[in-house]
Motif scaffolding. Structure first.
Motif, PDB file in Angstrom:
ATOM      1  N   ASN A 127      -7.856  14.069  22.728  1.00  0.00           N
ATOM      2  CA  ASN A 127      -8.879  13.040  22.901  1.00  0.00           C
ATOM      3  C   ASN A 127      -9.285  12.489  21.547  1.00  0.00           C
ATOM      4  O   ASN A 127      -9.349  13.225  20.572  1.00  0.00           O
ATOM      5  N   GLN A 167      -8.812   4.342  26.608  1.00  0.00           N
ATOM      6  CA  GLN A 167      -8.921   5.555  27.429  1.00  0.00           C
ATOM      7  C   GLN A 167      -9.104   6.799  26.579  1.00  0.00           C
ATOM      8  O   GLN A 167      -9.205   7.898  27.120  1.00  0.00           O
ATOM      9  N   ARG A 168      -9.100   6.640  25.263  1.00  0.00           N
ATOM     10  CA  ARG A 168      -9.320   7.759  24.336  1.00  0.00           C
ATOM     11  C   ARG A 168      -8.242   8.819  24.436  1.00  0.00           C
ATOM     12  O   ARG A 168      -8.470   9.961  24.074  1.00  0.00           O
ATOM     13  N   ASN A 169      -7.088   8.470  25.000  1.00  0.00           N
ATOM     14  CA  ASN A 169      -6.051   9.474  25.186  1.00  0.00           C
ATOM     15  C   ASN A 169      -5.013   9.348  24.087  1.00  0.00           C
ATOM     16  O   ASN A 169      -4.037   8.612  24.209  1.00  0.00           O
ATOM     17  N   GLU A 218     -19.864   8.288  27.420  1.00  0.00           N
ATOM     18  CA  GLU A 218     -18.836   8.977  26.673  1.00  0.00           C
ATOM     19  C   GLU A 218     -19.432   9.858  25.573  1.00  0.00           C
ATOM     20  O   GLU A 218     -19.042  11.006  25.401  1.00  0.00           O
ATOM     21  N   TYR A 231     -18.299   4.897  40.304  1.00  0.00           N
ATOM     22  CA  TYR A 231     -16.900   5.279  40.099  1.00  0.00           C
ATOM     23  C   TYR A 231     -16.647   6.773  39.973  1.00  0.00           C
ATOM     24  O   TYR A 231     -15.562   7.242  40.213  1.00  0.00           O
ATOM     25  N   GLU A 232     -17.670   7.500  39.510  1.00  0.00           N
ATOM     26  CA  GLU A 232     -17.428   8.918  39.244  1.00  0.00           C
ATOM     27  C   GLU A 232     -18.610   9.757  39.713  1.00  0.00           C
ATOM     28  O   GLU A 232     -19.729   9.268  39.775  1.00  0.00           O
ATOM     29  N   VAL A 255     -13.188  11.334  40.101  1.00  0.00           N
ATOM     30  CA  VAL A 255     -13.186   9.883  40.232  1.00  0.00           C
ATOM     31  C   VAL A 255     -13.259   9.515  41.710  1.00  0.00           C
ATOM     32  O   VAL A 255     -12.434   9.944  42.515  1.00  0.00           O
ATOM     33  N   LYS A 301     -15.108   7.976  32.370  1.00  0.00           N
ATOM     34  CA  LYS A 301     -14.017   7.028  32.624  1.00  0.00           C
ATOM     35  C   LYS A 301     -14.540   5.671  33.059  1.00  0.00           C
ATOM     36  O   LYS A 301     -13.768   4.800  33.472  1.00  0.00           O
ATOM     37  N   ALA A 319     -12.860   2.398  31.513  1.00  0.00           N
ATOM     38  CA  ALA A 319     -11.495   2.099  31.929  1.00  0.00           C
ATOM     39  C   ALA A 319     -11.462   1.614  33.382  1.00  0.00           C
ATOM     40  O   ALA A 319     -10.770   0.646  33.712  1.00  0.00           O
ATOM     41  N   ILE A 320     -12.235   2.284  34.252  1.00  0.00           N
ATOM     42  CA  ILE A 320     -12.223   1.886  35.659  1.00  0.00           C
ATOM     43  C   ILE A 320     -12.843   0.502  35.817  1.00  0.00           C
ATOM     44  O   ILE A 320     -12.342  -0.348  36.555  1.00  0.00           O
ATOM     45  N   LEU A 365      -5.183   6.719  35.436  1.00  0.00           N
ATOM     46  CA  LEU A 365      -6.068   7.106  34.318  1.00  0.00           C
ATOM     47  C   LEU A 365      -6.047   8.617  34.087  1.00  0.00           C
ATOM     48  O   LEU A 365      -5.932   9.381  35.008  1.00  0.00           O
TER      49      LEU A 365
END
Lengths: 329, 430
Positions: A73, A291-293, B109, B221-222, B228, B393, B396-397, B430
């Protein structure tokens, strides 16, 4: 040979101190030094590049490979070792293959016309023009403009409803082009930005190569009755082959890494609602910073690296073959 | 000359070292320690913000009040730039400023890494902010990672000259009544407007309407445990269907993608009659619609209250002057200072006390037909309910959802059903 043998025999520990031995040793040392000089110095002279490269190029490359084998991450850092899972995941993503297609398409749309047009422009600049330096400097001006600035300006020109290009098209009675929804149209718009920026740069490289062509070849061609076009095709282009190969390879590498222009082509920077113009580097950016991946992003980065190596190699082999054939005929 | 001084310093510290056991150590923090509360030592603090926080004069004021403090202000041009900067330096473990401004949408986040931020909880600031504002920055175990600065309570901005042409009421009270308090009544008013066939659309973009509607969903979303639920959540699908129905079937949308060049140009060519506007959007509209007459603000928001945007000040644990930085952050986000920032750059306060200040309530906006914007948005801020849960997430979603809407509303390359399928695939990846 004999001298070195004696030196070896005496060595630092064999410290016998008669006069003859000492003089031999002095001679041997300076000889040894000059032998080292011949053997080692060239490597020392070229080493700065390789040291710098291994620090700024090789290490990140290898480290990216290491990251790609882990869950990683952006903020959290290193996670579990998962082998090639990231590669497997990425290769199974439709977005990945879409990005590959887009990258190749934009690359072809920009590189091919770029090399051809740059050659033509260079030929014109090579001719006897008034204020030659002005024109030659002039073609480089777009290259000085920051890519993001180019993107913003062209973005305005290519806006779907109120853009200048569509306004002109509509004024002459054509249908407006959907620059941000049609895949091919978006690629064309982006390729235009790339060409705008790199055309002059490549033209100057060609120009430099053209000026290295001996003028008597042209004189001979003129005496033989060859016109300007004939001279361009039969003298200039064949003698530029090494430069064409160079430009082709550098623009391959640059073209496959294209990022700035498609990135600023819309506001969210993901390459359109249907990923119409998402390139591989943008996909890396989305995975890494969106996505921080980092694991998956690194996997794509490595796949891109392999792809560039592969294409550059084929490119090289192809252009060399063409060059060889040219020599034979 | 140099040597004796060095020697003196050396012997002094040696003396202190020997005295440490007997009491010199007890005095030391006061004179040199970052942990010293009085902070008489000269300190240089860095603060990183983005866009316009309106802190220029406040920073000067703080330096006059605290002569020992020097403040360096770094300003990023965009939030994206600031976000990339923050995340990369968090990852690197160094390079952050003593105070880092963050946006509300980054919280989900950042709350995953509470140990990277100083816990700013303090009895001195309790009850300072609107509940939802402070709650959004608090982790489950009560760690407060940021002090709220501004907020983005939403209202409806409308172009009264377009309303007039379509035979609708134009003064802001009757408009508010007509728009009603639900999304259905907002869309119904839109049908009436479009039915008059004057040309313009009712709202600018399906994406922006969805944005406002989904901000009223509790958990979109989550779930809190990280699962998710975007694909199975009926509320998400309902909102999606409702927005696309309104924009394509009823044709209420101007089919613009928000922030695109076409959207910006759409203000000048008057392509739509209403747009949902948080307080900070007024400046954007005024800029884009310069010279266009008739824009106004109605004191109403469909579906209750809504908040869009707003920022916080955090103190990263990387900071070497945490106590001083916390003090400065607390001062900057106090109601009095926030009012000054509001008068300077229009950043709407999120502090309870500031919302009843005269300076705020007497604020009017000439571009918006002299609307009492201070009063309107203060009421809108009080109407905001609980802040919706946004997991790691979310970004992104939400991007995938916005793209799904754009494919149907703007690109017209998909219908609602096929675009939804693509959305599901994107969420799965994702």
């Amino acid at each position: 040979m004999a001298v070195t043998d004696r030196v070896r025999l005496q060595g630092p520990t064999g410290g016998s101190t008669d006069d003859g031995g000492r003089s031999v040793r002095r001679l041997a040392f300076s000889q040894r030094l000059s032998r080292w000089d011949v053997k080692v110095s060239p490597y020392l002279y070229i080493s700065p590049f390789f040291l710098l490269f291994s620090l700024t190029g090789l290490f990140p490359l290898v480290y990216t490979g290491w990251v790609s084998l882990h869950n990683w991450n952006l903020i959290g850092g290193q996670g579990k070792f998962i082998g090639f899972d990231n590669f497997a995941f990425v290769l199974g993503q439709p977005y990945f293959w879409n990005a590959v297609g887009n990258t190749v398409s934009i690359f072809l749309l920009s590189s091919v016309p770029q090399v051809v047009l740059a050659l033509l422009i260079a030929a014109v600049l090579d001719a006897n023009l008034r204020a030659r330096t002005f024109w030659r400097m002039g073609v480089l001006v777009p290259f000085v403009v920051a890519p993001v600035a180019v993107g913003l300006i062209f973005n305005n020109l290519f806006a779907d409803q109120f853009g200048l290009v569509n306004n002109v098209l509509q004024a002459v009675g054509l249908d407006p082009v959907r620059w941000h929804s049609d895949q091919l149209a978006s690629h064309l718009a982006i390729a235009t930005m790339v060409n705008f920026r790199w055309l002059g740069y490549n033209a100057l490289i060609f120009l430099a190569a053209m000026q290295a062509i001996p003028r008597d070849v042209y004189e001979a061609a003129t005496i033989d009755g060859a016109g300007r076009l004939r001279q361009f095709l039969s003298v200039t282009v064949p003698m530029l082959r090494p430069t064409v190969i160079f430009v082709a390879i550098t623009s391959t590498i640059g073209g496959l890494q294209i990022f700035d222009e498609p990135r600023v082509f819309d506001q969210s920077g993901l390459g359109g609602a249907d990923r119409q113009w998402q390139t591989l580097t943008m996909y890396i950016w989305e995975l890494g910073w969106g996505q921080r991946n980092f694991g998956r992003a690194s996997a794509v980065a490595w796949l891109l690296f392999l792809m560039i190596v592969l294409i550059a190699l084929t490119n090289f082999l192809l252009t060399r073959r063409i060059a060889n054939q040219g020599d034979r005929s | 000359m140099k040597f004796p001084r060095k020697l003196a310093a050396l012997s002094a510290s040696a003396a202190c070292l020997t005295l440490a056991l007997s009491g010199c150590g007890a005095d030391a923090p006061k004179s040199s320690g970052p942990s010293g509360e009085t902070g008489k030592e000269p300190v240089t603090l860095t603060i990183a913000t983005f866009n316009e926080f309106g802190y220029e004069d406040l920073i000067k004021e703080y330096q006059t009040l605290n002569p020992n403090v020097t403040i360096q202000h770094k300003k990023a041009a965009t939030t994206n730039e600031a976000r990339d900067n923050l995340t990369t330096r968090l990852a690197a473990g160094s390079g952050l400023s003593d105070i880092e401004a963050i946006e509300v949408d980054w919280l989900s986040e950042l709350k995953q890494y509470p140990d990277k931020f100083v816990d700013l909880k303090d009895p001195g600031v309790e009850g300072r902010w609107l509940d939802w504002k402070a709650k959004a920055a608090t982790t489950d175990d009560g760690h407060l990672i940021g002090y709220g600065t501004d907020s983005g309570p939403e209202a409806v901005c409308y172009n009264s000259s377009l309303f007039k042409a379509a035979g609708l009421p134009t003064d802001r009270e009757s408009v508010a009544k007509m728009l009603g308090t639900t999304w259905d009544s907002y869309f119904d008013a839109g049908k009436k407007f479009v039915g008059a066939k004057t040309g313009p659309a009712w709202f600018d973009s399906a994406g922006s309407v969805y944005q406002a509607m989904s901000n009223q969903l509790d958990k979109a979303y989550e779930k809190e445990d990280g699962t998710v639920i975007a694909a199975d959540n009926p509320a998400v699908k309902d909102t999606y269907t409702k927005v696309l129905n309104a924009s394509t079937k009823e044709n209420l949308s101007a089919h613009l993608s928000q922030w695109s060049n076409d959207w910006v140009a759409g203000f000048q060519s008057q392509k739509f009659a209403t747009t949902l506007c948080p307080g900070w959007m007024l400046g954007v509209i005024e800029g884009n619609a310069a010279g266009v007459k008739g824009w106004d603000v109605a004191n109403v928001f469909p579906g209750g209250g809504g908040n869009w945007g707003g920022s916080y000040l955090t103190v990263p644990t990387q900071s070497k002057h945490q106590a001083e930085a916390k003090k400065l952050a607390a001062w900057l986000t106090a109601p009095e200072q926030q009012i000054k920032a509001f008068t300077a750059k229009g950043t709407f306060p999120s502090q309870v006390q500031a919302l009843s200040s005269d300076a705020l309530l007497s604020q009017t906006n000439t571009f918006f037909n002299n609307a009492p914007t201070g009063k309107i948005f203060a009421e809108r801020a009080k109407a905001v309910g609980a802040s919706p849960f946004k997991g790691p997430k979310f970004f992104a979603i939400n991007d995938a959802m916005q793209q799904a809407l754009t494919r149907v509303d703007v690109d017209k390359s998909d219908d609602a059903a096929s675009s939804w399928t693509k959305f599901l695939a994107a969420v799965k990846s994702l």
